[in-house]
Motif scaffolding. Structure first.
Motif, PDB file in Angstrom:
ATOM      1  N   ARG A  70       3.420   5.713  -5.824  1.00 27.86           N
ATOM      2  CA  ARG A  70       3.079   5.902  -7.393  1.00 27.86           C
ATOM      3  C   ARG A  70       2.205   6.584  -7.520  1.00 27.86           C
ATOM      4  N   GLU A  71       0.906   6.673  -7.104  1.00 25.92           N
ATOM      5  CA  GLU A  71      -0.090   7.400  -7.303  1.00 25.92           C
ATOM      6  C   GLU A  71       0.244   8.929  -7.341  1.00 25.92           C
TER       7      GLU A  71
ATOM      8  N   LYS B  44       2.216   1.544  -3.499  1.00 30.55           N
ATOM      9  CA  LYS B  44       1.242   1.816  -4.195  1.00 30.55           C
ATOM     10  C   LYS B  44       0.916   3.469  -4.337  1.00 30.55           C
ATOM     11  N   GLU B  45       0.734   3.932  -3.254  1.00 33.50           N
ATOM     12  CA  GLU B  45       0.325   5.160  -3.081  1.00 33.50           C
ATOM     13  C   GLU B  45       1.322   6.110  -3.416  1.00 33.50           C
TER      14      GLU B  45
ATOM     15  N   SER C 218       0.829  -1.365  -0.051  1.00 29.37           N
ATOM     16  CA  SER C 218      -0.060  -0.017   0.083  1.00 29.37           C
ATOM     17  C   SER C 218       0.987   1.171   0.090  1.00 29.37           C
TER      18      SER C 218
END
Length: 88
Positions: A85-86, A82-83, A79
């Motif tokens: 990358r966002e 992923k965060e 997580s």
């Protein structure tokens, strides 16, 4: 900032190292899930991106592992990645 600009103008490949879990390999679930702490880390990552580092590395993004296969460890780490990358 002056040294950063000098290094950048001199052609150096600049890498920012951002420590994610302050406890290093001894990270706890509580600190890994602390949203206030993660918001501070996001601000540091965003500043590194703004400054123009060529690469930003997430360091100490791991838990102590004494043979535990606790799936929460994997989910927390995924997580965070992923965060990152966002918002980059």
């Amino acid at each position: 900032k002056k040294n950063f600009q000098y290094a950048q103008a001199s052609g150096y490949y600049l890498i920012a190292r951002v420590v994610i879990f302050e406890e290093g390999v001894g990270a706890s679930f509580a600190s890994a899930q602390d949203q206030a702490l993660w918001q501070k880390k996001k601000a540091v990552l965003q500043e590194a991106e703004k400054l123009g580092f060529d690469e930003v590395q997430l360091d100490y993004i791991r838990f102590a592992d004494a043979g535990s296969a606790d799936p929460r460890k994997k989910q927390i780490i995924l997580s965070i990645i992923k965060e990152k990358r966002e918002f980059v």
